[in-house]
Design a protein around this motif. Structure first.
Motif, PDB file in Angstrom:
ATOM      1  N   GLU A  44       0.982  -0.990   0.188  1.00  0.00           N
ATOM      2  CA  GLU A  44      -0.259   0.208   0.169  1.00  0.00           C
ATOM      3  C   GLU A  44       1.097   0.967  -0.516  1.00  0.00           C
ATOM      4  OE1 GLU A  44      -3.679   2.145  -0.221  1.00  0.00           O
ATOM      5  OE2 GLU A  44      -3.311  -0.509  -0.114  1.00  0.00           O
ATOM      6  N   VAL A  45       1.931   1.619   0.717  1.00  0.00           N
ATOM      7  CA  VAL A  45       2.553   2.651   0.967  1.00  0.00           C
ATOM      8  C   VAL A  45       3.789   2.709  -0.463  1.00  0.00           C
ATOM      9  CG1 VAL A  45       4.942   3.301   2.104  1.00  0.00           C
ATOM     10  CG2 VAL A  45       2.533   2.240   3.628  1.00  0.00           C
ATOM     11  N   LEU A  46       4.366   1.742  -0.909  1.00  0.00           N
ATOM     12  CA  LEU A  46       4.894   1.597  -2.016  1.00  0.00           C
ATOM     13  C   LEU A  46       4.205   1.905  -3.190  1.00  0.00           C
ATOM     14  CD1 LEU A  46       7.711  -1.112  -0.965  1.00  0.00           C
ATOM     15  CD2 LEU A  46       7.724   1.329  -0.583  1.00  0.00           C
ATOM     16  N   TRP A  47       3.333   0.741  -3.674  1.00  0.00           N
ATOM     17  CA  TRP A  47       2.792   1.006  -4.691  1.00  0.00           C
ATOM     18  C   TRP A  47       1.016   1.079  -4.480  1.00  0.00           C
ATOM     19  CZ3 TRP A  47       6.205  -3.149  -3.804  1.00  0.00           C
ATOM     20  CH2 TRP A  47       6.648  -3.003  -4.145  1.00  0.00           C
ATOM     21  N   GLY A  48       0.861   1.707  -3.618  1.00  0.00           N
ATOM     22  CA  GLY A  48      -1.023   1.862  -3.714  1.00  0.00           C
ATOM     23  C   GLY A  48      -1.754   0.980  -4.250  1.00  0.00           C
ATOM     24  N   GLU A  49      -2.285   0.925  -5.278  1.00  0.00           N
ATOM     25  CA  GLU A  49      -3.847   0.575  -5.669  1.00  0.00           C
ATOM     26  C   GLU A  49      -2.897  -0.334  -7.116  1.00  0.00           C
ATOM     27  OE1 GLU A  49      -6.413  -0.823  -3.622  1.00  0.00           O
ATOM     28  OE2 GLU A  49      -6.017   1.652  -2.275  1.00  0.00           O
ATOM     29  N   GLU A  50      -2.244  -0.274  -7.398  1.00  0.00           N
ATOM     30  CA  GLU A  50      -2.028  -0.795  -8.510  1.00  0.00           C
ATOM     31  C   GLU A  50       0.035  -1.202  -8.090  1.00  0.00           C
ATOM     32  OE1 GLU A  50      -1.656   1.963 -11.837  1.00  0.00           O
ATOM     33  OE2 GLU A  50      -3.983   2.360 -11.506  1.00  0.00           O
ATOM     34  N   PRO A  51      -0.042  -2.411  -7.791  1.00  0.00           N
ATOM     35  CA  PRO A  51       1.221  -2.531  -7.565  1.00  0.00           C
ATOM     36  C   PRO A  51       1.915  -3.760  -8.386  1.00  0.00           C
ATOM     37  CG  PRO A  51       0.099  -3.790  -5.879  1.00  0.00           C
ATOM     38  CD  PRO A  51      -0.939  -3.421  -7.173  1.00  0.00           C
TER      39      PRO A  51
END
Length: 717
Positions: free
Chosen positions: A138-145
């Protein structure tokens, strides 16, 4: 000019450094070039000494590709030659109370790529706590890992460990100590051995000592400790990093603690007429809290006390204007009182008499109340579905009202664990905080007590808590109205007990769990927590007992997992027993479980027992429905139709179906997969029902209304 040795420090031989590190790792030049992304020709030129000053970025990539702590330290020394120095015993220090930085002695230490720094910042923000993979994503890529997120996380963690290892300092026994990243299941923890190695933990230590000084009636020591704690802050927490970090619930909680410490420091300092110190500490903080009336009330008082009455009145006017423009309200009594004191040319009356107030939450605080999650969590489809619903991203999203996610499922299926993980994974969507309650009975007095707990967490002093439950509910709804708060209720005891705790209107949300579905709860979306599959059970067993213990006996492990009947609590208990008994084999454990007369006796670890969990659902049944459960467990096969149940129960199919559906609602039967197919028992539920019927027949258990009698043969109720 006479010859002789120069006094300048000898520059490290970069060519020799890289060549030696590559040789130690047994890697060819071509392989190293591919791993690091540096051209083969460039690497050859570096090793031949033809590149006199290689770029520090290239050297760091080589060091990371080789996973060589010695080279990392040498590269840092070579790259940071003019930027400071450190001694061998200087520890590595992380700072996040402001812009993120890593240093050792007076030398800045490179912390890798931006994503690597974000991950280290998150781990530092949650120091000594488990950070789940979902939170990292969630922190590194949000909704589009990216599709490769798992490998990327592994890479970043490996590089962080390499960095920490390279700067590990020896303790008095010659062993390394300091900071380390520890993995537990799918979660990672940044372990801080010494609180001074991270400014966040040092701030926490100092404020705790200040609280002890307050409790000991030592305002001088309290003020010194608070001043030291506030001086650790160099700006906003993790300033310059992504919003997912700066707005993280943990970041909001630490910011609240900073404000509380500043307010208390101001009260103690103003009492000593040291107004300039208040301006130094509260001035920068007020820039980040433009609508915080308590902060600005003290600044108004401090400005007036410093002889700057015009500036004090100008500050009041600016805050008054902001409040009216952004919130549609005027200043409260505290800020207005500070202004009136200035107008009366008596700044002393502008002070707030809070010398006896501890570092407790103030109005507008952002509580974060959530039990610690387990590090061996096994993923479920329900996790994603509930998460999407609460954050308004799924097909079941609601608009204009607070979403209510209501989980239900059989005893021991992992509802509480899943609830905690879902809450942690959506935390950043609720920046105003999380409120947590665990119900016992659902009585009116318990609901009132839970409301009082919520009100205290929201900043209401104990002396102001309404005794009347209706008034407490009204005050609570006023405080949470329009705020992005997540309310979590574990083991909800019915719709009537839950309703007063639910936030109303947009912004907030509720996450509940109970054994039976709360079908009468208006606006709720219901999610059944399904029993584990065989693969999920095996995965949990591996995470608890360890791969080296489980995988060599995979067939026996699968048997053990199957005998648990999809109940994670049973798997967890067996995994814990295996871990505590290294002399046991899984084959032995499978044999012990296969004996149905002993199965439930085996499913005990400390105060965790499957029998107690199953008993709670059994004991709540009406006598007639309990007799139905016993008859079905005794006389039908594992799967049975309504017609077969009617024959056992000696009733019509309509009456039989009604009783079966009541047992389904109470999670004591599994519903048919499709219309017309069979009802089924979960194996442990069936086994427990048979055991209880036999105990009643022996007279060792009375009717539920009379309470249990101890079964001396088993040592259980």
């Amino acid at each position: 000019m006479m010859g002789g040795s120069s006094s300048a420090p000898r520059q490290p031989d970069v060519a020799e450094m890289v060549r030696s590190a590559r040789t130690r790792c047994g890697v060819s030049q071509r392989d190293l070039a591919e791993r690091s992304g540096i051209g083969l020709r460039t690497l050859r030129e570096i090793e031949r000494g033809r590149v006199l000053a290689p770029r520090s970025g290239s050297l760091h990539r080589l060091a990371e590709a080789l996973h060589d702590p010695a080279l990392v330290a040498q590269v840092a020394e070579a790259a940071g030659g003019g930027g400071g120095a450190y001694r061998e015993n200087d520890p590595l220090v992380l700072r996040i109370l402001g812009r993120f930085s890593v240093s050792r002695g007076t030398a800045a230490v490179a912390a890798g790529t931006p994503k690597q720094q974000y991950l280290l910042g998150l781990l530092a923000l949650r120091a000594n706590a488990a950070v789940e993979r979902e939170e990292i994503i969630e922190v590194l890529w949000g909704e589009e890992p990216p599709d490769t997120f798992g490998q990327l996380i592994h890479t970043y963690v490996s590089r962080i460990r390499l960095l920490l290892e390279a700067h590990r300092t020896p303790d008095g026994n010659g062993n390394g100590n300091g900071t380390a990243v520890v993995r537990r299941g799918a979660a990672y923890t940044l372990r801080i051995d010494d609180e001074s190695l991270l400014d966040l933990t040092e701030f926490g230590r100092l404020t705790r000592e200040a609280q002890r000084a307050h409790a000991g009636n030592d305002p001088v020591a309290e003020r010194v400790l608070l001043g030291d704690s506030l001086r650790l802050w160099r700006g906003r927490l993790l300033e310059g990093m992504p919003a997912a970090l700066q707005e993280h619930p943990a970041a909001a909680e630490w910011a609240r603690r900073r404000v509380a410490a500043a307010l208390r420091f101001a009260d103690l300092t103003l009492a000593g007429e040291q107004c300039e110190e208040v301006l130094v500490q509260l001035g920068p903080l007020a820039l980040h809290e433009p609508l915080h009336e308590a902060l600005h009330a003290r600044l108004v008082t401090a400005l007036a006390g410093s002889g700057r009455r015009a500036e004090a009145l100008a500050l009041f006017a600016a805050v008054d204007r902001r409040l009216r423009e952004e919130s549609g309200i005027g200043p409260g009594d505290e800020l207005r009182g500070a202004q009136l004191a200035v107008l009366r040319d008596d700044a002393r009356e502008g002070r707030v008499p809070v010398a006896s107030r501890a570092l407790a939450p103030a109005d507008g605080s952002h509580p974060v109340e959530l039990p610690q999650s387990v590090g061996d969590f096994v993923g479920r489809a329900e996790h994603y579905q509930v998460r999407q619903y609460l954050t308004g991203q799924g097909p079941q999203a609601v608009f204009g009202a607070a979403p209510i996610a209501a989980l239900h499922g059989p005893a021991g299926v992992g509802k509480s664990v899943l609830t905690t993980h879902v809450a942690a994974s959506v935390a950043r969507h609720f920046p105003d905080g999380m409120l947590y309650a665990r119900m016992r009975t659902g009585s009116a007095s318990e609901v009132r007590d839970l409301l009082h707990g919520f009100l205290r967490a929201l900043g209401v002093p104990s002396a102001e808590l309404p005794d009347d439950p209706a008034e407490a509910g009204l005050r609570y709804q006023q405080l949470v109205a329009g705020r992005k708060v997540l309310v979590v209720v574990d083991d909800a005891a019915g719709e009537r007990a839950v309703r007063p705790l639910l936030p109303s209107g947009p912004g907030g949300a509720a996450l509940l769990n109970s054994r039976a579905p709360l079908l009468g709860l208006e606006g709720a979306q219901h999610f059944r927590v399904e029993p584990f599959t065989a693969d999920q059970s095996l995965s949990l067993l591996v995470r608890i007992a360890g791969e080296s213990r489980v995988l060599p006996e995979r067939e026996a492990a699968e048997t053990v997992a199957g005998l648990c009947g999809g109940i994670p609590l049973a798997v967890r208990i067996l995994g814990m027993r295996l871990a505590a008994r290294p002399h046991w084999t899984l084959a032995q454990l499978a044999d012990r479980l296969a004996d149905e007369s002993r199965t439930l006796d085996e499913l005990v670890a400390g105060d965790l027992t499957v029998r107690d969990r199953l008993g709670a659902g059994h004991d709540g049944l009406a006598p007639a429905l309990r007799e139905t459960l016993h008859a079905l467990a005794r006389d039908v096969t594992s799967g049975f139709t309504v017609r077969e149940a009617a024959a056992v129960l000696h009733c019509g199919t309509r009456d039989a179906e009604e009783q079966l559906e009541q047992l389904v609602d109470r999670q004591l039967l599994e519903a048919p997969a499709r219309p017309g197919s069979a009802y089924t028992f979960l194996p442990l539920t069936r086994l427990h029902a048979r055991e209880r019927e036999a105990a009643i027949a022996r007279g060792t258990v009375r009717d539920t209304a009379q309470g249990p009698v101890r079964d001396t043969a088993r040592g259980t109720a």
